[in-house]
Motif scaffolding. Sequence first.
Motif, PDB file in Angstrom:
ATOM      1  N   PRO A 117      36.434  35.798  37.422  1.00  0.00           N
ATOM      2  CA  PRO A 117      36.863  34.450  37.800  1.00  0.00           C
ATOM      3  C   PRO A 117      35.672  33.506  37.888  1.00  0.00           C
ATOM      4  N   ILE A 171      37.694  39.041  43.836  1.00  0.00           N
ATOM      5  CA  ILE A 171      36.713  38.250  44.585  1.00  0.00           C
ATOM      6  C   ILE A 171      35.994  39.186  45.554  1.00  0.00           C
ATOM      7  N   ASP A 194      44.760  34.091  47.117  1.00  0.00           N
ATOM      8  CA  ASP A 194      43.967  33.950  45.893  1.00  0.00           C
ATOM      9  C   ASP A 194      42.488  34.248  46.095  1.00  0.00           C
ATOM     10  N   ILE A 195      42.020  34.228  47.340  1.00  0.00           N
ATOM     11  CA  ILE A 195      40.583  34.449  47.573  1.00  0.00           C
ATOM     12  C   ILE A 195      40.349  35.681  48.449  1.00  0.00           C
ATOM     13  N   ASN A 251      42.198  38.771  47.192  1.00  0.00           N
ATOM     14  CA  ASN A 251      42.098  38.948  45.743  1.00  0.00           C
ATOM     15  C   ASN A 251      41.037  40.002  45.421  1.00  0.00           C
ATOM     16  N   SER A 286      39.374  27.400  39.359  1.00  0.00           N
ATOM     17  CA  SER A 286      38.247  28.310  39.128  1.00  0.00           C
ATOM     18  C   SER A 286      38.629  29.758  39.389  1.00  0.00           C
ATOM     19  N   VAL A 287      39.625  29.992  40.238  1.00  0.00           N
ATOM     20  CA  VAL A 287      40.095  31.352  40.488  1.00  0.00           C
ATOM     21  C   VAL A 287      40.908  31.856  39.296  1.00  0.00           C
ATOM     22  N   LYS A 288      41.705  30.976  38.707  1.00  0.00           N
ATOM     23  CA  LYS A 288      42.565  31.368  37.586  1.00  0.00           C
ATOM     24  C   LYS A 288      41.796  31.523  36.274  1.00  0.00           C
ATOM     25  N   PHE A 309      35.360  31.278  39.787  1.00  0.00           N
ATOM     26  CA  PHE A 309      35.130  31.043  41.213  1.00  0.00           C
ATOM     27  C   PHE A 309      33.823  31.681  41.676  1.00  0.00           C
ATOM     28  N   GLN A 311      41.300  26.137  43.075  1.00  0.00           N
ATOM     29  CA  GLN A 311      42.337  26.981  42.484  1.00  0.00           C
ATOM     30  C   GLN A 311      42.108  27.248  40.989  1.00  0.00           C
TER      31      GLN A 311
END
Length: 594
Positions: free
Chosen positions: A201, A136, A129-130, A133, A191-193, A203, A189
């Motif tokens: 994001p 990011i 996810d980070i 991704n 903040s990523v979604k 994030f 998590q």
Amino acid sequence: MTSANSLVLLWYRCLGIFLAVSFAIALPGCSISQFETKAAHVPRIVQSILSDINTFNYALNQSATNIFGLTFQGLIDTDGITGDIIPGLAESWQISDDKLKILFTLREGLKWSDGEPLTTDDVVFTYNDIYLNPEIPTDSRDILRVGKSRALPTVKKIDQRRVEFAVPEPFAPFLRSTGLPVLPAHVLQESVKTKDSEGNPKFLTMWGVDTDPEDIIVNGPYKLKLYRTSQRVVYDRNPYYWKKDEQGNQQPYIERAIWEIVESTDSSFIQFRSGGLDALGVSPEYYSLLKQEEKKGNFTIHIAGPTLSSSFISFNLNTGSRDGEPLVDPIKSRWFNTLEFRQAVAYGIDRQTMLNNLYRGLGAPQYSNLPVQSPYYLSPEKGLPVYDYNPDKAKKLLLTAGFNYNDEGELLDSQGNRVRFTLMTNAGNKLREAMGAQIKQDLSKIGIQVDFTPIAFNTLVDKLGNSLDWECHLLGFSGGGFEPNNSSNVWSVDGGLHSFNQKTFPGQSPIQGRKIADWEQKISDLYIQGAQELDEKNRKKIYQEAQRINLEHLPYIYLINPLSMTAVRNSIEGIEYSALGGAFWNIDELKISE
């Protein structure tokens, strides 16, 4: 700039600490004694850093001055003495026979600093996810790319303690690349979604320096306690850190770490001598005097051979434009992109005088981007191009390239333009300021006028990574270790630290007309090949060829490699000093004597 880095493993754990002791300072009116009365009764280490922290978000960080060496850990770590890979959050791992998979087993009972369980869900989140991704913009992704396709590894959960990493083809630095810090899914998590109004994001705005330090959830030996801009960073021991000694005692033993934020390396010497700091990166000009005071001051100067860092000047080779305006004045861009010009500048810098006068002989001239300790290092005796001081040769190169001299000995280009450029470095680093002053003087002897301008570190970082508004800078990369792939984000043409010809990143205005030189692409390709090659003999040949091309074309003109020297109070027990790890790579094992 670290090489934000320089990039995985030990670098992440010790670089912030290394910088802290290297740039130790004191500010009037900001004494440690004013922090907390009870702090004096807590075992602590007091150090200093040169500039403010830019972010608490590891994935977005590009500054060598950061909190992450103390606060986060990855699956694996590196022994600061030998450079060997050692367990981190993972207690063990198994590599498949075909070298394409690694199965990690986490330590039992891992927890975050808020007491929540740390499991393979956090590992999968951190990577998938980070780091992997595309939304990011993190430099960490560069060291994970595999082969010419630039494919990324896959990461999947097996169970709560086992996680599997897989790559599509052989990847020599596979294991070492898994040392990136693991981040907390239960905090980050969402903040990523979740997207902001611009579709990015959330994030990307998480864990800025305005975040309450108590909200920064970590897994390293220390957690953030307090951050005051332009004053200090305070860390407290993480009560949930996994490491305990053989008697079951919680580590780290030292309960608090304090970094004073200051702006001039000159004052560090005075502050250390007065007892206000526990450690000091020893500048060459102060070595002799400090050496005489070791016993009186109750400290030891640790020396461990050449550092693994580099110092250099670099020209902005980016030929692109932004918003209709060229990033670099086209006249100067033609100079900078002329090979003979860069080679002439390299021959025009008197490194030996710089070493003798500024470094007091405590080091050696530097030419390669790899440290001499690396098994991949190419020595001058085996073919590395070198540029010993030779102003006559520099002038001949310039004349060959179409430059000429007027009656006053000033260098002009073929169109009659006076050759003059601005050299920047970070203000407050007195050694770099002295180096810049000498470079200005040296290059004047071959007719070049250098406008030397030290500026605030954060302003310099913005110019290099955001506005790209610069001509030439004097900086260095710290750390990186022995593995060349750790600096792949410097040498990849799309790398986040490919500073001499930087691309743009999400959220920045696009660049039109950026061009990649053939030699630049070749170095980028060689770094890919080196990571693909499993045979060590062949890997050495590949990286040595990359060094040869690098030194022939000089995107970075290297200067001096100093000795690694740090003065540490004798009250700090357990120091195992090395050029790789510095004084505090094993900070969780250190103790303060009564």
